[in-house]
Write an enzyme that holds these catalytic residues in place. Structure first.
Site, PDB file in Angstrom:
ATOM      1  N   ASP A 453       2.989   5.074  -5.958  1.00 21.20           N
ATOM      2  CA  ASP A 453       3.550   4.164  -6.960  1.00 21.20           C
ATOM      3  C   ASP A 453       4.033   4.932  -8.194  1.00 21.20           C
ATOM      4  OD1 ASP A 453       4.340   1.727  -7.986  1.00 21.20           O
ATOM      5  OD2 ASP A 453       2.395   0.764  -7.714  1.00 21.20           O
ATOM      6  N   ASP A 517       8.289  -6.028  -6.078  1.00 23.70           N
ATOM      7  CA  ASP A 517       6.994  -6.659  -6.309  1.00 23.70           C
ATOM      8  C   ASP A 517       7.053  -8.169  -6.112  1.00 23.70           C
ATOM      9  OD1 ASP A 517       5.505  -4.415  -6.767  1.00 23.70           O
ATOM     10  OD2 ASP A 517       5.537  -4.551  -8.946  1.00 23.70           O
TER      11      ASP A 517
END
Length: 705
Positions: A453, A517
């Site tokens: 990430d 997301d």
């Protein structure tokens, strides 16, 4: 580089792809000339030269098709190179050496009094993908520092038919939007200055001859160009209509002031630019880019396992008991990989602390990760782990030991984003620390997968008083290359707050993107469709999230969430214990269907169909052998008529007959629509269905006899 002295006459060279050709003429003075770039020419064909056009008040030597235009000699557009020394004034460009096969290497002298630099331009077609690659390198051959403000990896004239840019834009969890921009005046630029591609379309530019913004446009029609910079940092893709009316394309790494100052003997090389051309509309663009993407990734894992990720199921509250329960439930659903997301390491109860301290939290996992990994393996699943190795929290043991390891402007405040700072990957000691930390984890646990990430932009991109945005990304690439060499079996997902880092540069080291997301299926239909222009479905992570959605608050049918996620790298984020028994059964059926059709989904060709009706998204995947097809219809808005939806499959092979079945996953079995329908009837008459309620959909399976 071929040996020899300066060329004394013009030379013409041909580069060929599978269906595309480029013809380049190299001059003794000035940059190379692009005489042709388009459909494949035979060996006997040469383009017809255009007559010399002398414009009133223009230069006597037309330079509009120069492949490396420089400022100061009548060129009115964006130069390919902007560079200077403290004493420089005028620039000339002269040819030195050439090496041509199907890969062109040109060496040019860039004369800036009193300095001489060497430029190396590289062009080639990848014959397997038909994608054109270009890059440039400059070497300071003088005695003074050379300041580089811009060096284009690719700078070419555009054909007359280019009239519009299909410009991408978006925000976090709202990626995948686009708008057509008329190029009849001025300039248009896709630019990123925050150290990652971002949510605003990334380093991609689509150029078309027509405005295709209508829902009913057929993607296999028309001519298109797509270009991208294969880089995970700053970029500038620019189309400019010059005063003459001619248009040019420039692709480069965006450089901050003072970022590239070359000492004598130093070089700077651009990231590669990719360019795909198509006479068959966007379908042709996607076919080329998908082939290039599959050739770029290091992984042999092209058919993706079904993933379960703990993030939206548990967030930071994950612990051994919760994770083991979720692993058990994931296995019962049929998942094949279990990914432990954020919250597993020491002190990590929220997003405010502990990044950089990559030690297992003994409070949450008293015996380490071994009991969990043992259970995951016993259940027949791979094990994956979330990491954010480029970041550090000010509230962390690492930062308290090494505050100098964060990117910073000396003497200034350190601006945080998401309560974190960026580690300085231009430093060898930082890269070594990260590499050693990751090696320790991967050697201690049976980890098959890393979710890598990157949750904030790159600022301030400063180290030792210098702008280092580009060096930071190259440092990241170095770490990833070391990791892949040591652990080739470990797959890596590129995640950056979702879809903030989708590019061909990071793809050389990773296998899969977390596309966004946003797990809300209404958002994901748009997001996945846009991302699929550039990357194949098996690289686009798509998961079934919880109900209600944590970001939008929208409640949606489980079958609709499943159908949306199926056209991608399928996974689950919802806690199975929050689902009803009928909902779990729908999810199990969807997972079984994905497994059965995985090869078609992951390796077949995606066709983004025109909307058969208002508020309906239609997509189709046809297998590589043309013997199987999946057709998906999703109702994303209320209908504007009270008629059935009719969809016509396209590009079915002639003469075949098909068994057609259909499901919405609410029932165990697929319904038979036709036992033996011909390709002709399917493509001409189509399939009719009732689809009236937003948040519903249908999957058709076409099987050739």
């Amino acid at each position: 580089m071929a040996a020899g002295g300066p060329t004394t006459k013009m030379q013409t060279y041909r580069l060929n792809g599978a269906e595309t050709s480029a013809i380049i003429t190299v001059r003794t003075s000035g940059g190379p000339i692009l005489r042709y770039l388009g459909g494949k020419l035979s060996d006997d064909d040469l383009p017809i030269d255009e007559p010399k056009l002398l414009r009133p008040a223009g230069p006597d030597d037309a330079i509009h098709n120069d492949m490396f235009p420089v400022h100061g000699w009548g060129f009115e557009g964006e130069p390919a190179l902007i560079a200077y020394t403290d004493q420089s004034h005028f620039v000339t460009l002269s040819h030195r050496d050439t090496e041509f096969s199907n890969h062109a290497e040109l060496a040019l002298s860039y004369d800036v009094y009193p300095l001489q630099a060497i430029l190396r331009l590289s062009f080639h077609f990848d014959k397997d993908t038909d994608v054109f690659y270009a890059d440039a390198e400059i070497e300071n051959g003088g005695t003074n520092p050379l300041h580089i403000e811009q060096l284009a990896a690719l700078s070419i004239p555009l054909p007359d038919w280019v009239r519009f840019a299909d410009a991408g834009y978006g925000v976090w969890s709202g990626e995948g939007r686009s708008k057509f921009v008329d190029l009849s005046a001025g300039a248009f630029e896709q630019c990123g200055r925050i150290g990652r591609p971002g949510f605003n379309g990334g380093p991609f530019l689509l150029l078309t001859e027509s405005d295709m913004s209508g829902d009913f446009h057929r993607e296999e029609l028309g001519r298109e160009i797509c270009t991208t910079l294969a880089f995970s940092g700053n970029y500038a893709l620019r189309v400019e209509r010059q005063e003459s009316g001619l248009k040019r394309l420039s692709v480069s790494e965006w450089l901050a002031p003072g970022e590239r100052i070359l000492k004598p003997g130093e070089t700077y090389k651009t990231p590669p630019a990719l360019l795909a051309l198509s006479d068959a509309g966007r379908r042709g663009i996607s076919r080329r880019l998908h082939a290039a993407a599959r050739a770029s990734t290091p992984s042999a894992e092209q058919t993706r396992p079904v993933q379960f990720n703990t993030w939206e199921a548990a967030y930071f509250s994950v612990n051994e008991k919760t994770a083991m329960r979720l692993a058990e439930r994931a296995s019962e659903l049929g998942c094949e990989r279990f990914v432990l997301d954020d919250g597993w390491f020491a002190g990590r109860d929220n997003d405010q602390s502990s990044l950089g301290d990559w030690r297992v939290c003994k409070k949450k996992f008293p015996q380490g990760l071994k009991p969990l990994t043992d259970q995951v393996k016993a259940l027949g699943m791979d094990f994956g782990l979330w990491l954010e190795p480029e970041m550090v929290n000010p509230d962390s043991d690492l930062f308290r030991r090494h505050p100098e390891w964060a990117l910073q402007v000396d003497g200034a405040n350190k601006p945080t984003g998401r309560n974190q700072l960026v580690l300085d990957y231009t430093r060898t000691d930082v890269r070594n620390y990260i590499t050693e930390s990751l090696f320790s984890l991967l050697e201690a646990e049976p980890i098959d997968y890393l979710k890598w990430d990157y949750n904030r932009a790159l600022y301030p991109a400063s180290s030792g008083g210098r702008n280092v945005a580009g060096e930071q990304i190259r440092g990241l690439y170095s770490v990833l290359a070391t990791l892949r060499d040591a652990f080739p079996h470990v797959s890596i997902e590129s995640c950056a707050s979702g879809g903030g880092r989708l590019d061909f540069g990071i793809l050389s080291f990773t296998d899969r993107f977390w596309t966004s997301d946003a797990t809300d299926p209404f958002e994901r239909v748009r997001i996945q469709r846009r991302a699929s222009v550039f990357f194949p479905l098996n690289m686009l992570g798509a998961h079934v999230g919880p109900n209600e959605n944590p970001w939008t608050g929208r409640r949606t049918n489980i079958a609709f969430r499943c159908m949306t996620a199926l056209f991608g790298s399928f996974g689950v984020e919802a806690d199975p214990d929050t689902l009803t028994v009928p909902e779990r059964n729908v999810l199990k059926r969807a997972i079984s269907f994905y497994k059965a059709e995985r090869r078609t989904i992951c390796e077949g060709e995606l066709l983004r169909l025109p909307a058969p009706a208002h508020g309906v998204d239609a997509q189709m995947i046809i297998s590589a052998d043309k013997k199987r097809a999946l057709l998906r219809l999703l109702r994303t808005d209320t209908p504007d008529t009270m008629t059935n939806v009719r969809i016509q499959p396209i590009h079915l092979p002639e003469g075949e007959r098909w068994r057609v079945t259909c499901s919405d996953f609410e029932r165990d079995a697929f319904s038979v629509i036709a036992e033996t329908a011909s390709s002709y009837v399917l493509t001409k008459q189509g399939l009719s269905c009732t689809l009236t309620q937003p948040g519903t959909g249908l999957i058709f399976v076409l099987e050739a006899e």
